[in-house]
Design a protein around this motif. Structure first.
Motif, mmCIF file in Angstrom:
data_model
loop_
_atom_site.group_PDB
_atom_site.id
_atom_site.type_symbol
_atom_site.label_atom_id
_atom_site.label_comp_id
_atom_site.label_asym_id
_atom_site.label_seq_id
_atom_site.Cartn_x
_atom_site.Cartn_y
_atom_site.Cartn_z
ATOM 1 N N MET A 1 45.922 33.220 42.606
ATOM 2 C CA MET A 1 46.816 32.490 41.707
ATOM 3 C C MET A 1 46.032 31.635 40.708
ATOM 4 N N THR A 2 45.056 30.890 41.191
ATOM 5 C CA THR A 2 44.359 29.916 40.345
ATOM 6 C C THR A 2 42.849 29.977 40.546
ATOM 7 N N GLU A 3 42.395 30.931 41.366
ATOM 8 C CA GLU A 3 41.009 30.957 41.789
ATOM 9 C C GLU A 3 40.301 32.166 41.183
ATOM 10 N N ASN A 4 39.060 31.957 40.781
ATOM 11 C CA ASN A 4 38.264 33.046 40.237
ATOM 12 C C ASN A 4 37.541 33.773 41.364
ATOM 13 N N MET B 1 31.246 37.846 30.159
ATOM 14 C CA MET B 1 31.318 36.619 29.361
ATOM 15 C C MET B 1 32.614 35.848 29.648
ATOM 16 N N GLY B 2 32.781 34.769 28.908
ATOM 17 C CA GLY B 2 34.046 34.023 28.945
ATOM 18 C C GLY B 2 33.913 32.577 29.398
ATOM 19 N N TYR C 1 49.474 25.215 35.732
ATOM 20 C CA TYR C 1 48.691 26.402 36.114
ATOM 21 C C TYR C 1 49.047 26.760 37.549
ATOM 22 N N LYS D 1 47.209 38.207 30.293
ATOM 23 C CA LYS D 1 45.870 37.644 30.529
ATOM 24 C C LYS D 1 45.358 36.877 29.324
ATOM 25 N N LYS E 1 43.328 39.550 46.954
ATOM 26 C CA LYS E 1 44.283 38.426 46.992
ATOM 27 C C LYS E 1 44.262 37.745 48.353
ATOM 28 N N GLY F 1 38.140 32.472 26.217
ATOM 29 C CA GLY F 1 37.317 32.807 27.385
ATOM 30 C C GLY F 1 37.977 33.766 28.357
ATOM 31 N N CYS F 2 39.284 33.964 28.224
ATOM 32 C CA CYS F 2 39.975 34.865 29.156
ATOM 33 C C CYS F 2 40.509 36.074 28.397
ATOM 34 N N THR G 1 39.456 37.369 24.882
ATOM 35 C CA THR G 1 38.805 36.308 24.092
ATOM 36 C C THR G 1 37.436 35.932 24.642
ATOM 37 N N LYS G 2 36.733 36.923 25.223
ATOM 38 C CA LYS G 2 35.354 36.702 25.647
ATOM 39 C C LYS G 2 34.436 37.061 24.488
ATOM 40 N N ARG G 3 33.245 36.505 24.501
ATOM 41 C CA ARG G 3 32.315 36.796 23.422
ATOM 42 C C ARG G 3 31.855 38.229 23.477
ATOM 43 N N THR H 1 36.226 26.549 42.874
ATOM 44 C CA THR H 1 36.478 27.942 42.481
ATOM 45 C C THR H 1 37.781 28.073 41.706
ATOM 46 N N GLU H 2 38.409 26.928 41.432
ATOM 47 C CA GLU H 2 39.753 26.946 40.880
ATOM 48 C C GLU H 2 39.732 26.427 39.446
ATOM 49 N N ASN H 3 40.525 27.062 38.583
ATOM 50 C CA ASN H 3 40.639 26.626 37.208
ATOM 51 C C ASN H 3 41.711 25.548 37.091
ATOM 52 N N SER I 1 32.172 42.039 29.373
ATOM 53 C CA SER I 1 33.033 41.688 30.510
ATOM 54 C C SER I 1 32.473 40.542 31.339
ATOM 55 N N LEU J 1 38.573 35.904 36.195
ATOM 56 C CA LEU J 1 39.743 35.024 36.228
ATOM 57 C C LEU J 1 40.945 35.679 36.908
ATOM 58 N N PRO J 2 41.860 34.853 37.398
ATOM 59 C CA PRO J 2 43.093 35.388 37.989
ATOM 60 C C PRO J 2 43.816 36.295 37.001
ATOM 61 N N GLY J 3 44.277 37.427 37.479
ATOM 62 C CA GLY J 3 44.997 38.375 36.636
ATOM 63 C C GLY J 3 44.100 39.375 35.952
ATOM 64 N N GLU J 4 42.790 39.110 35.940
ATOM 65 C CA GLU J 4 41.897 39.996 35.192
ATOM 66 C C GLU J 4 41.326 41.121 36.057
ATOM 67 N N VAL J 5 40.933 42.182 35.367
ATOM 68 C CA VAL J 5 40.308 43.321 36.027
ATOM 69 C C VAL J 5 38.868 43.376 35.543
ATOM 70 N N PRO K 1 32.743 33.988 36.158
ATOM 71 C CA PRO K 1 33.664 34.425 37.211
ATOM 72 C C PRO K 1 34.808 35.256 36.627
#
Lengths: 582, 582
Positions: A85-88, A575-576, B139, B409, A43, B576-577, B580-582, B86-88, A573, A116-120, A114
């Protein structure tokens, strides 16, 4: 009839499974080594690593991130949580070849979507060679915000290293900007072009000292803000040594821009490792380190123990005004905060533009006797890559053979493996040379316009490839820059370096075929060339690029594919993005 | 037997298809209105909207973004390219109910996965009611960086508006910070907590005027940097009017924090529309506008035409030191740059803490005769939502009935539709009341600790729901704030407002059952309550939250689901998140 047969089958399957588990158990314990698990939360936090407060990427609250320590053959499992917060994010394990796990190389757009935020996301790979490696973000220009750290891999007990030392210490070197990554990247991608400029500070192990009252040479917005020289974040790094003992210093550079010279006042450094390969030992007063390189040097605490000494990292190859980073070599039992009696600038460093002495040091780096990897006698293909500064549609870019790199929305590895033929330009014929007869590398380009492509270089699996990195004049007269090129997934043999234009018939005669060092990162000097050879023996898709963050961002890179049919099925993992949504 | 039958089937199918195409053609031309296509590129650029240079989100180079103009029944198609590094991103169409297209509501985590850098996402929805709406990022705290704009929907020619005017003009009101969104969000999510503070500037149509030499009240880092009062980006907005003509001013607020008062020196404003609903006209000297609200007011150019007048937007409900934003009402043919003869502060504004006059204006907003939507006589359910400031694990948060919101997520809409039972806490029983007997809304919470959950409120489809927003004291003594609550996917009837604690037996007797206005955003005043009613008749998953960016970021929101079984199959573009990834 049926029942007894099934039953005997069941027993048979059961036995097989038991055998399988036993085999797995032993292979993991004896052959594959330990599994080392790390849980990271990534973070932004406010930190003042050079006394100036700004947002810094931390891992579990730390900058630089924690050092990964493992033994050859161990499996590293990093469970990475993106708490931006919003960045991968995506993390590259620099120098680890990812044999069998090309999807965990961590290059956004090349090997994975990439995170995503919040993901592991779970990275899992084997460290298959001892040595000094690094990790860092490989997404946009995010590395510059602080997602960096080191990896130490020790050899198995049965194969001791060919040198001895008492203690092992890290020296991760960086440069540092006060502007945010977004501000810098936006400037680079703007018309008119806004260059990032020289860094505000240099840092040793994440600590620098910006002169908070310096508002003469620095624009006001980069000076002001909270700047506090007594902030603990920017206290000098101290290396305490016991007189007479030998220290292995693992030196790595993850600078955004700067080439560095590292030196310790009054002490020699003996180079013993480069990018995970043993070096035939040689001694230097100062070590040149390019972004993406790692070295191990031995330091003997053999000087007057009644005082402390300056350790410095300073910029070479650019006329930068950024002051050196300083740390202190503290002889026990002196007080660690006791200031060395000399001035901070007492370390003697070659002139910034002394290219010859840098070249000489590069040439001195050879594989250690007994640890020489035999060079394949011939190559199947020679690729000459001209590095130039250009314009594409009015945007300032860097190019390779007049093509400026950008990657597609669907990562190459996934597109190639799943045969997504519209994911990128499959028909692109990657140029394997430039118009070398007519191109004057000592002059500004006659026509600075380049093209852009997401096409790649496809190499025959197991073929041997020579790459000649050819430097040239930038878009400014009488100017050429140093570019450290980093190859993913492979180590290459460094065949040679030269000044001026590479001569295809003469220069190969002077290649080092006896004891060339293997590396993953190598510099091409201003107006010079560097030749390297590698075997495309690692199935996957691999980035090869200038390790200067802004240069790569501006298109200075290419991608190699080889053996995609040998890559096993990809984890979901990664993908997306692009064409890989459910 | 078989062949002739098939052949006749084929003819039959062919005829059906022809009919179908004809029906589609006519329905799209005659009933559904036009298709209006927009191609947007969203990125960061350096702009100086209040004379201070910083990164601003632009759409096709513009800040605020382009106004979407359409007619009732039109289909809006926005092809949005994310050109961040780098931001969504995700964009919400504020006030558009998304009937039949709940997946295009643009709320990251609720209705879609975020749009990744480099990707193109197509929003497609029908604007089914005339009126004034807005769009903005939904977001993280990205809205504050500038992804904002307005939507104007005109009625069909057969249903003219119940008021006339000569010209139509937009007034998008905002507040503005010099710190980046990341710096603010990181401070809010830190221990110790760092509040964002009051904005540096207010803006009218994206133009403000920061006092570049103001370094007394503002921290140095927010003042310094490039600040140039003659930058064209921050030239005052000018509304030129022809004497005697009537102007419809569409006023919308997308402030991050501030409640505003908008006024035009020497002129009355006649309120005729609120959040897309016609208002029984009434006249004001100043219009109070809360973040997320839109109004149309009629302005008659009936004053002395030989001078210009100040237009101002100023902060109410907080003791802010931020100076008002100024624009100029220019009577043609005076020179637009001719300064009004009065001082900039000549507009009379109620005191910042004059809650009563704000409440009085809210109570004056009623549905226009002939355009009253009949209020359902009774509700099936009453949900009382206590708004409090709290702590969760030492972090400062906002909560609703002691639960601080965070989203999972995998977006709720996808999780619910695809029955992903481990995507969020399905078992969570959303609290429909608080301990109202014992809770003292005029005191600091006795125990400030709250919990956090990603559970939601599930409403029976087509049921009628009353919501009572109950305000309370913050964690500071004698302090309560104004919260503008915004409901997605529905308009609600505003039943009433009150001071103090809502009385369940007495207060409903005073509800406006005759001509309540319908809105999508409504404020709850300090230490007060607001009651509203809506019918859960729009299948989907809908956010309901405080429209103050930092409050929602800190957990001040809930999510309603209803009729998920009636939602048709989801487009893959929102995936995608999470799961919901392939």
């Amino acid at each position: 009839m049926m029942r007894p047969k099934r039953s005997s089958d069941t027993v048979h399957v059961f036995n097989l499974m038991v055998l399988c588990f036993i085999a797995l158990f032993f292979s993991s314990v004896l052959c594959q080594g330990k599994i080392r698990r790390f849980k990271w939360e990534v973070k932004y936090e406010f930190k003042s690593p050079d006394c100036f407060e700004k947002l810094v990427i931390t891992i579990n609250g730390k900058f630089p991130g924690p050092t990964i320590k493992a033994q050859q053959g161990d499996t590293i499992v990093v469970e990475l949580k993106n708490s931006f917060m919003t960045e991968n994010v995506a993390v590259h394990w620099h120098g680890i070849r990812q044999i069998g796990t090309p999807w965990f190389d961590g290059v956004e757009g090349v090997t994975q979507c990439p995170i995503l935020p919040g993901e592991v996301f779970i990275y899992q790979f084997v460290v298959d060679r001892p040595g000094t490696y690094m990790y860092h973000s490989h997404y946009g220009m995010q590395r510059e915000s602080g997602l960096i750290g080191m990896i130490q891999v020790s050899p198995p007990a049965t194969e001791p290293e060919p040198f001895t030392y008492d203690y092992d210490r890290n020296f991760l070197l960086t440069d540092w900007y006060h502007k945010s990554m977004s501000e810098k990247a936006t400037g680079l991608a703007s018309i008119p072009f806004k260059w990032v400029g020289e860094p505000q500070s240099l840092m040793i192990q994440g600590r620098g000292r910006f002169n908070c009252s310096n508002n003469l040479t620095t624009p006001p917005s980069l000076v002001s803000g909270v700047c506090n020289v007594s902030n603990a974040d920017c206290s000098r790094f101290i290396l305490t040594v016991i007189p007479g003992k030998t220290y292995r210093l693992r030196i790595g550079s993850l600078t955004a821009l700067s080439a560095l010279s590292f030196q310790i006042e009054g002490h020699n450094l003996t180079v013993v490792e480069a990018d995970g390969h043993y070096v035939e030992p040689f001694t230097v007063k100062n070590l040149f380190v390019y972004s993406g390189e790692t070295y191990s040097v031995l330091l003997k605490a053999d000087q007057n123990p009644r005082r402390n000494y300056w350790i410095t990292s300073s910029i070479v190859s650019r006329p930068a005004t950024t002051p050196p980073a300083t740390a202190v070599l503290n002889y026990y039992p002196n007080h660690p905060r006791r200031r060395p009696p000399t001035s901070e600038s007492s370390n003697i460093v070659p002139e910034w533009n002394d290219t010859r002495s840098r070249l000489a040091q590069s040439l001195a780096i050879k594989a250690r006797r007994g640890f020489i990897h035999a060079l394949p006698e011939n190559s199947d293909k020679v690729i000459v890559l001209l590095n130039t500064q250009n314009e594409v549609n009015g945007y300032r870019r860097w190019s390779v053979n007049n093509v400026s790199y950008h990657h597609p929305k669907t990562p190459y590895l996934i597109a190639l493996k799943q045969n997504l033929t519209n994911a990128f330009d499959w028909r692109f014929t990657a140029p394997e040379n430039y118009d070398s007869r007519n191109y004057d590398i000592f002059a500004k380009p006659l026509n600075a316009n380049a093209t852009t492509s997401d096409g790649i270089y496809r190499l025959r699996f197991n073929s041997t490839v020579d790459v000649i990195l050819q430097n040239a004049n930038t878009m400014n007269a009488n100017n050429s820059e140093t570019h450290p090129w980093h190859l993913h997934g492979h180590d290459f043999w460094v065949l040679g370096y030269g000044e001026g234009k590479f001569n295809e018939s003469e220069d190969p005669k002077r290649y080092n075929r006896v004891d060339p060092i293997k590396k993953n990162t190598v510099a091409v000097q201003p107006f010079g060339w560097t030749a390297l050879r590698f075997r495309a023996d690692n199935p996957g898709v691999w980035s090869f690029h200038c390790h200067i963050e802004s240069h790569f961002f501006m298109g200075m890179g290419i991608v190699f594919e080889s053996g995609i049919d040998k890559v096993s099925s990809l984890p979901s993992s990664i993908m997306g993005c692009g064409q890989t949504k459910r």
